[in-house]
Design a protein around this motif. Structure first.
Motif, mmCIF file in Angstrom:
data_model
loop_
_atom_site.group_PDB
_atom_site.id
_atom_site.type_symbol
_atom_site.label_atom_id
_atom_site.label_comp_id
_atom_site.label_asym_id
_atom_site.label_seq_id
_atom_site.Cartn_x
_atom_site.Cartn_y
_atom_site.Cartn_z
ATOM 1 N N THR A 8 -0.318 6.299 -5.199
ATOM 2 C CA THR A 8 0.870 5.255 -4.596
ATOM 3 C C THR A 8 0.807 4.281 -4.650
ATOM 4 O OG1 THR A 8 2.352 7.703 -4.036
ATOM 5 C CG2 THR A 8 2.823 5.885 -3.434
ATOM 6 N N LEU B 286 3.166 1.264 -7.533
ATOM 7 C CA LEU B 286 3.881 0.065 -6.306
ATOM 8 C C LEU B 286 3.243 -1.218 -6.374
ATOM 9 C CD1 LEU B 286 5.343 2.679 -3.283
ATOM 10 C CD2 LEU B 286 6.053 2.037 -5.763
ATOM 11 N N SER C 39 3.793 4.162 5.054
ATOM 12 C CA SER C 39 4.719 4.492 4.797
ATOM 13 C C SER C 39 4.702 5.838 5.974
ATOM 14 C CB SER C 39 4.472 5.163 3.813
ATOM 15 O OG SER C 39 3.368 5.573 3.534
ATOM 16 N N PRO D 152 12.608 9.518 -2.707
ATOM 17 C CA PRO D 152 12.073 8.597 -3.020
ATOM 18 C C PRO D 152 10.330 8.117 -2.342
ATOM 19 C CG PRO D 152 14.439 7.616 -1.943
ATOM 20 C CD PRO D 152 13.703 9.484 -1.663
ATOM 21 N N SER D 153 10.003 9.558 -2.109
ATOM 22 C CA SER D 153 8.927 9.175 -2.142
ATOM 23 C C SER D 153 8.329 9.027 -3.681
ATOM 24 C CB SER D 153 8.369 10.420 -1.273
ATOM 25 O OG SER D 153 8.529 10.615 0.267
ATOM 26 N N ALA E 145 10.852 6.377 -5.677
ATOM 27 C CA ALA E 145 10.527 4.750 -5.351
ATOM 28 C C ALA E 145 9.896 4.214 -5.987
ATOM 29 C CB ALA E 145 10.130 4.894 -3.771
ATOM 30 N N LYS E 146 10.719 2.911 -7.161
ATOM 31 C CA LYS E 146 10.267 2.041 -7.140
ATOM 32 C C LYS E 146 9.241 0.711 -7.158
ATOM 33 C CE LYS E 146 11.616 3.700 -10.950
ATOM 34 N NZ LYS E 146 10.986 4.898 -11.592
ATOM 35 N N ASN E 147 9.509 0.643 -5.576
ATOM 36 C CA ASN E 147 9.295 -0.392 -5.117
ATOM 37 C C ASN E 147 9.017 0.384 -3.392
ATOM 38 O OD1 ASN E 147 11.460 -1.198 -3.019
ATOM 39 N ND2 ASN E 147 12.566 -1.398 -4.984
ATOM 40 N N THR F 111 11.904 0.403 -1.427
ATOM 41 C CA THR F 111 12.830 1.385 -0.726
ATOM 42 C C THR F 111 11.725 2.584 0.086
ATOM 43 O OG1 THR F 111 13.215 0.480 -2.985
ATOM 44 C CG2 THR F 111 13.400 2.757 -1.930
ATOM 45 N N MET F 112 10.315 2.775 -0.792
ATOM 46 C CA MET F 112 9.522 3.779 -0.472
ATOM 47 C C MET F 112 10.132 3.926 1.324
ATOM 48 S SD MET F 112 7.281 6.203 -0.460
ATOM 49 C CE MET F 112 6.416 6.081 -1.452
ATOM 50 N N ALA G 216 13.405 4.131 3.469
ATOM 51 C CA ALA G 216 13.281 6.086 2.691
ATOM 52 C C ALA G 216 12.398 6.951 3.791
ATOM 53 C CB ALA G 216 13.257 6.622 1.634
ATOM 54 N N ARG G 217 11.215 6.455 3.539
ATOM 55 C CA ARG G 217 10.358 7.032 5.107
ATOM 56 C C ARG G 217 10.431 6.967 5.808
ATOM 57 N NH1 ARG G 217 7.079 11.140 3.437
ATOM 58 N NH2 ARG G 217 4.987 10.568 4.620
#
Length: 206
Positions: A98, A102, A112, A153-154, A157-159, A162-163, A166-167
């Motif tokens: 991940t 990212l 995260s 998003p885990s 997510a594109k960045n 966001t990750m 969301a976490r």
């Protein structure tokens, strides 16, 4: 004497009943003589991992295929050779993968996990009193909906921003069951009967 039912679960069959009967009564010379068959009467030494696909044959039904996977002894790729500690470990996911996708460092991707655990501390301050006001079922349903939505998003997510956000929200939402189940058990079990259900629940979380 019939084979005990436990053996079926301890050793799931690769072939169906007809194939098993055929393999029990037919000589396996065709497999033993074929270096590509993946069958060996002695411990295998093929490269790791090795997958052999075989098509139709007398021992198989029409159009049916099977695969034999073998590992080189001592390679560490055979799960049965892993240490007990590794077999019992609970992985947190592919954090290095991940981080690479990212484009962040290991320290940042570990954040995260930190914010998810932080959510466990924030959520109970809201969910515990809220369940006493509006009831436990709405809290369970709403929190699990948000947990599901913000766990996506885990994978998507594109960045890293966001990750992490969301976490955090997923951690807050997932704290509701752990916070409120004690109250739910108290609602449906008498004091003298409450110990075992609470112990079982606590064990599943652990």
């Amino acid at each position: 004497m019939p084979e005990p039912i436990e053996a079926e679960f301890a050793r799931p069959p690769i072939f169906n009943t007809a194939q098993e009967k055929h393999l029990q009564h037919e000589p396996r010379g065709d497999l033993a003589d074929d270096p590509d068959a993946g069958y060996s009467p002695s411990p295998t030494t093929t490269a790791s991992p090795s997958v052999h696909n075989h098509g139709t044959g007398a021992e198989l039904e029409a159009g049916e295929k099977f695969s034999i996977v073998t590992f080189e002894a001592g390679s560490g790729e055979n799960p049965k050779e892993w240490t007990r500690g590794k077999k019992c470990a609970m992985p947190t996911g592919d954090l290095p993968g991940t981080a690479k996708s990212l484009h962040v460092s290991g320290e940042v991707i570990n954040l995260s996990i930190c914010v998810f655990v932080l959510g466990f501390g924030i959520g109970p301050m809201v969910f515990a009193p809220l369940s006493e006001i509006i009831g436990r079922k709405p809290v369970y349903m709403i929190s699990m909906f948000f947990y599901f939505m913000f766990t996506l998003p885990s994978a998507l997510a594109k960045n890293i921003g966001t990750m992490i956000i969301a976490r955090l929200i997923a951690g807050i939402a997932s704290s509701a069951p752990m916070t409120n189940v004690g109250g739910t058990i108290a609602d449906i079990w008498d004091v003298e009967d409450r110990g075992v259900p609470m112990g079982v629940f606590s064990l599943t979380i652990l």
